[in-house]
Design an enzyme around this catalytic site. Structure first.
Site, PDB file in Angstrom:
ATOM      1  N   ARG A  63      84.290 -64.072  -0.781  1.00 51.17           N
ATOM      2  CA  ARG A  63      85.544 -63.329  -0.818  1.00 51.17           C
ATOM      3  C   ARG A  63      85.470 -62.049   0.014  1.00 51.17           C
ATOM      4  NH1 ARG A  63      90.403 -64.372  -3.725  1.00 51.17           N
ATOM      5  NH2 ARG A  63      91.712 -62.550  -3.349  1.00 51.17           N
TER       6      ARG A  63
ATOM      7  N   ASP B 233      97.448 -51.908  -5.444  1.00 55.19           N
ATOM      8  CA  ASP B 233      96.118 -51.318  -5.581  1.00 55.19           C
ATOM      9  C   ASP B 233      95.145 -52.455  -5.912  1.00 55.19           C
ATOM     10  OD1 ASP B 233      96.424 -51.860  -8.267  1.00 55.19           O
ATOM     11  OD2 ASP B 233      96.551 -49.772  -8.895  1.00 55.19           O
TER      12      ASP B 233
ATOM     13  N   ILE C 270      94.943 -61.337  -4.189  1.00 58.85           N
ATOM     14  CA  ILE C 270      94.712 -59.903  -4.356  1.00 58.85           C
ATOM     15  C   ILE C 270      93.978 -59.421  -3.114  1.00 58.85           C
ATOM     16  CG2 ILE C 270      93.574 -58.140  -5.770  1.00 58.85           C
ATOM     17  CD1 ILE C 270      95.831 -59.609  -7.221  1.00 58.85           C
TER      18      ILE C 270
ATOM     19  N   ASN D  14     104.072 -54.404  -2.584  1.00 55.19           N
ATOM     20  CA  ASN D  14     104.025 -55.702  -3.255  1.00 55.19           C
ATOM     21  C   ASN D  14     105.312 -55.871  -4.053  1.00 55.19           C
ATOM     22  OD1 ASN D  14     103.059 -58.107  -4.239  1.00 55.19           O
ATOM     23  ND2 ASN D  14     101.566 -57.188  -5.632  1.00 55.19           N
ATOM     24  N   THR D  15     105.730 -57.100  -4.228  1.00 52.84           N
ATOM     25  CA  THR D  15     106.911 -57.372  -5.035  1.00 52.84           C
ATOM     26  C   THR D  15     106.542 -58.386  -6.113  1.00 52.84           C
ATOM     27  OG1 THR D  15     109.169 -58.200  -4.991  1.00 52.84           O
ATOM     28  CG2 THR D  15     107.728 -59.007  -3.257  1.00 52.84           C
ATOM     29  N   HIS D  16     107.108 -58.175  -7.307  1.00 48.59           N
ATOM     30  CA  HIS D  16     106.719 -59.007  -8.446  1.00 48.59           C
ATOM     31  C   HIS D  16     107.968 -59.381  -9.249  1.00 48.59           C
ATOM     32  CE1 HIS D  16     104.197 -60.589 -11.596  1.00 48.59           C
ATOM     33  NE2 HIS D  16     104.870 -59.902 -12.487  1.00 48.59           N
TER      34      HIS D  16
ATOM     35  N   GLY E 108      94.086 -53.682  -8.595  1.00 44.22           N
ATOM     36  CA  GLY E 108      94.348 -54.487  -9.789  1.00 44.22           C
ATOM     37  C   GLY E 108      95.408 -55.548  -9.547  1.00 44.22           C
TER      38      GLY E 108
ATOM     39  N   ASP F 149      98.907 -56.346  -9.990  1.00 45.67           N
ATOM     40  CA  ASP F 149     100.239 -55.778 -10.255  1.00 45.67           C
ATOM     41  C   ASP F 149     100.168 -54.458 -11.024  1.00 45.67           C
ATOM     42  OD1 ASP F 149     101.427 -57.970  -8.960  1.00 45.67           O
ATOM     43  OD2 ASP F 149     101.372 -59.157 -10.783  1.00 45.67           O
TER      44      ASP F 149
HETATM   45  C1  GRF Z   1     108.773 -63.872  -5.374  1.00 46.81           C
HETATM   46  O1  GRF Z   1     109.522 -63.892  -6.572  1.00 46.81           O
HETATM   47  C2  GRF Z   1     107.546 -63.028  -5.511  1.00 46.81           C
HETATM   48  O2  GRF Z   1     107.733 -61.857  -6.250  1.00 46.81           O
HETATM   49  C3  GRF Z   1     106.659 -63.990  -6.252  1.00 46.81           C
HETATM   50  O3  GRF Z   1     106.866 -65.216  -5.607  1.00 46.81           O
HETATM   51  C4  GRF Z   1     108.167 -65.208  -5.052  1.00 46.81           C
HETATM   52  C5  GRF Z   1     108.039 -65.448  -3.571  1.00 46.81           C
HETATM   53  O4  GRF Z   1     109.210 -65.956  -3.044  1.00 46.81           O
HETATM   54  N1  GRF Z   1     105.294 -63.560  -6.280  1.00 46.81           N
HETATM   55  P1  GRF Z   1     109.407 -66.185  -1.480  1.00 46.81           P
HETATM   56  O5  GRF Z   1     108.160 -66.884  -0.948  1.00 46.81           O
HETATM   57  O6  GRF Z   1     109.620 -64.838  -0.835  1.00 46.81           O
HETATM   58  O7  GRF Z   1     110.620 -67.062  -1.382  1.00 46.81           O
END
Ligand code: GRF
Length: 204
Positions: free
Chosen positions: A68, A142, A95, A108-110, A144, A146
């Site tokens: 890794r 970071d 990660i 990052n988006t969650h 971790g 999320d």
């Molecule tokens: C999003 O909801 C993201 O937050 C999650 O997976 C999805 C990705 O969607 N981890 P896309 O590949 O941008 O359509």
């Protein structure tokens, strides 16, 4: 466009968040543009979207490296080739290690309201818990899972009869809008991090 507006976007799947950034950056006033798209696997729609848009792509698979740590170094080097101001992990299912996190600001988006339901199954876990409101979170990454400083969140109601796919689609509609808004503001206005607070432009 400022250096901050140079985006390297990392994807592992369908890439609809990437597409939203590509669409937004068609307007020069947006202040950011996708300069490269990276992935941890081949054959995904996210890479196809980049190729259709004429954006350079790269793939670094964990399995192609001895360990890794070697992958961490390799993906950081691939990202660095494109001199990004911001790296956007948009549905990237890995990660990132210290070589990337120490060299770049990573967004990052969650698909849940952190700190609830972190990890790879945020939508499924929220549904299983029986919450009535969930949503999405845009944060700085970071080391971790999320756990980075939260920049923005939006709520999405859970409806009776929702399954994971239905709820995730509704969340993703909101998530794409929030990601585009935050990336654009960071690129145009700059940002500062104080502890767990991310201050964009002159915001206090
Ligand atoms: C999003 O909801 C993201 O937050 C999650 O997976 C999805 C990705 O969607 N981890 P896309 O590949 O941008 O359509």
């Amino acid at each position: 466009m400022s250096k901050a507006g140079r985006l390297v976007v990392l994807v592992s799947g369908s890439g609809t968040n990437l597409q939203a950034l590509l669409d937004a950056s068609a307007d020069p006033a947006y202040g950011a543009r996708v300069v490269a798209v990276g992935a941890d696997r081949e054959g995904i729609e996210g890479l196809a979207r980049a190729e259709r848009a004429g954006i350079p792509t790269f793939v670094e698979k964990v399995g192609d490296h001895a360990d890794r740590a070697a992958w961490d170094a390799a993906i950081a080097a691939r990202i660095a080739e494109h001199k990004p101001g911001l790296v956007v992990s948009a549905g990237f299912m890995k990660i990132l290690g210290a070589p990337t996190l120490e060299a770049f600001a990573v967004l990052n988006t969650h698909p849940a309201l952190l700190p609830s339901f972190p990890g790879a199954h945020g939508v499924r876990d929220a549904l299983a818990h029986g919450v009535k409101v969930t949503g999405c979170t845009v944060m700085l990454a970071d080391a971790g899972v999320d756990t980075g400083p939260i920049i923005a969140q939006e709520a999405v109601r859970v409806f009776h009869g929702d399954d994971e796919a239905m709820l995730h689609e509704r969340i993703k509609t909101v998530e794409r809008g929030l990601l585009v808004e935050i990336v654009g503001r960071m690129a145009r206005e700059g940002w500062a991090v104080k502890g767990r607070t991310v201050i964009i432009g002159g915001e206090s």
